[in-house]
Design an enzyme around this catalytic site. Sequence first.
Site, PDB file in Angstrom:
ATOM      1  N   ASP A 120       0.549  -0.890  -0.158  1.00 53.69           N
ATOM      2  CA  ASP A 120      -0.007  -0.309  -0.551  1.00 53.69           C
ATOM      3  C   ASP A 120       0.696   1.525   0.535  1.00 53.69           C
ATOM      4  O   ASP A 120       0.314   2.457  -0.083  1.00 53.69           O
ATOM      5  CB  ASP A 120      -0.919   0.619   1.571  1.00 53.69           C
ATOM      6  CG  ASP A 120      -0.380  -0.270   2.364  1.00 53.69           C
ATOM      7  OD1 ASP A 120       1.002   0.161   2.544  1.00 53.69           O
ATOM      8  OD2 ASP A 120      -1.439  -0.209   3.026  1.00 53.69           O
ATOM      9  N   SER A 121       2.440   0.724   0.385  1.00 56.33           N
ATOM     10  CA  SER A 121       2.721   2.292   0.048  1.00 56.33           C
ATOM     11  C   SER A 121       2.898   2.806  -1.435  1.00 56.33           C
ATOM     12  O   SER A 121       3.806   3.630  -1.752  1.00 56.33           O
ATOM     13  CB  SER A 121       4.550   1.852   0.268  1.00 56.33           C
ATOM     14  OG  SER A 121       5.072   0.606  -0.637  1.00 56.33           O
ATOM     15  N   ASP A 151      -0.870  -6.166   0.374  1.00 58.38           N
ATOM     16  CA  ASP A 151      -1.451  -5.370   0.964  1.00 58.38           C
ATOM     17  C   ASP A 151      -2.526  -5.308   1.151  1.00 58.38           C
ATOM     18  O   ASP A 151      -3.234  -4.740   0.875  1.00 58.38           O
ATOM     19  CB  ASP A 151      -0.745  -4.271   1.576  1.00 58.38           C
ATOM     20  CG  ASP A 151       0.513  -4.107   2.135  1.00 58.38           C
ATOM     21  OD1 ASP A 151       0.601  -4.846   2.352  1.00 58.38           O
ATOM     22  OD2 ASP A 151       0.975  -3.143   2.101  1.00 58.38           O
ATOM     23  N   LYS A 164      -1.487  -9.131   3.386  1.00 58.87           N
ATOM     24  CA  LYS A 164      -0.303  -9.180   4.256  1.00 58.87           C
ATOM     25  C   LYS A 164      -1.288  -8.234   4.940  1.00 58.87           C
ATOM     26  O   LYS A 164      -2.059  -7.355   4.473  1.00 58.87           O
ATOM     27  CB  LYS A 164       1.267  -8.117   3.901  1.00 58.87           C
ATOM     28  CG  LYS A 164       2.188  -7.629   5.366  1.00 58.87           C
ATOM     29  CD  LYS A 164       2.913  -7.494   4.690  1.00 58.87           C
ATOM     30  CE  LYS A 164       3.562  -6.541   4.046  1.00 58.87           C
ATOM     31  NZ  LYS A 164       2.719  -4.728   5.133  1.00 58.87           N
ATOM     32  N   GLU A 212      -1.701  -5.491   8.846  1.00 60.55           N
ATOM     33  CA  GLU A 212      -0.310  -5.076   9.432  1.00 60.55           C
ATOM     34  C   GLU A 212      -0.989  -5.179  11.095  1.00 60.55           C
ATOM     35  O   GLU A 212      -2.301  -4.833  11.338  1.00 60.55           O
ATOM     36  CB  GLU A 212      -0.568  -3.549   9.925  1.00 60.55           C
ATOM     37  CG  GLU A 212       0.430  -3.066   7.787  1.00 60.55           C
ATOM     38  CD  GLU A 212       0.866  -1.095   7.993  1.00 60.55           C
ATOM     39  OE1 GLU A 212       0.884  -0.838   9.418  1.00 60.55           O
ATOM     40  OE2 GLU A 212       1.027  -0.802   7.469  1.00 60.55           O
ATOM     41  N   GLU A 227       9.943  -4.189  10.933  1.00 59.40           N
ATOM     42  CA  GLU A 227       9.813  -2.321  10.308  1.00 59.40           C
ATOM     43  C   GLU A 227      10.867  -2.097  11.667  1.00 59.40           C
ATOM     44  O   GLU A 227      10.121  -1.541  12.222  1.00 59.40           O
ATOM     45  CB  GLU A 227       8.602  -2.352   9.112  1.00 59.40           C
ATOM     46  CG  GLU A 227       8.577  -0.714   8.567  1.00 59.40           C
ATOM     47  CD  GLU A 227       7.995  -0.096   7.658  1.00 59.40           C
ATOM     48  OE1 GLU A 227       8.241   1.121   7.288  1.00 59.40           O
ATOM     49  OE2 GLU A 227       6.839  -0.965   7.825  1.00 59.40           O
TER      50      GLU A 227
END
Length: 295
Positions: free
Chosen positions: A54-55, A93, A122, A124, A190
């Site tokens: 999602d970056s 993501d 993925k 978070e 991270e």
Amino acid sequence: MSAQGKTKHPSKLSAGMLQNLKKEHRKISMLTCYDYSFANIANQSDIDILLVGDSGIMTLFGYPDTTYGTIELMEMMTKAVVTGAPDKFIIADMPFLSHRKGIHHALDSAERLIKCGAQAVKIEGLSGHKDVIAYLIESGIPVMGHLGLTPQSVHATGYKVQGRNTDDFQAIIADAMMLQELGVFAMVLECVPTELTEKITQMLDIPVIGIGAGNASDGQVLVLQDMLGMTQNIKPKFVRHYLNGFHTIQTALNHYHQDVKNASYPDATESYHLRNNQVQGNTATKIKQLMEQLS
């Protein structure tokens, strides 16, 4: 080299194969990717995993952080990467809050990404959505965890190294153990101290992929545009530039601009011409007709 003269790359990985790489002490390379063009290049490289992160909401669309991400944007990027890199293991993501609106909403979001061609998703963090992670895994959707700095929580935590005090250090270890217990096939750590990465990597049977987490992990992930040096004046401590992409591309654009301005592009070899036998004996009318046919 193969018969076609192309380099043979390793067979496509899967979620189930990553644990074997860890057991064999073989490092895992992962890069973010958001579009067809870069995916096509990555598909012909040795990179193990592509993450449709999602970056991309920031690097492609210019938003200030990843909280602007939507499932529709993630679907669009995932489809492009899957089309360009059919031979790669691709993880997508789950966008902001998609896993915080209940099990059924999360399942729908994950299903949409999987149907776009991703082999895994993925998610978070952990607190508050353990049941969602467990349910997705029980439903047959491979899930990668993500601990430490979680960019979707930027408004709550900011962009800073996590796990530097005793409580946070222990909490991240506990969350990592819980994620493994829930059944995630791997996790990203991270922006945490390398000592914490080393401890978690040793404790877990699943692969740990680091970003800004030192060299003790089972592999590394970077944002593709960061690694290629395409962002000017933005270089986190953990980023290594493998190309001065910004300068290289800027120079090429300026070179093209000058060639257009001085009429050196295109030259005769880059232009199409009438054949001699088409021109000889033709009247202006026939030339006009021929030009109309070519247009």
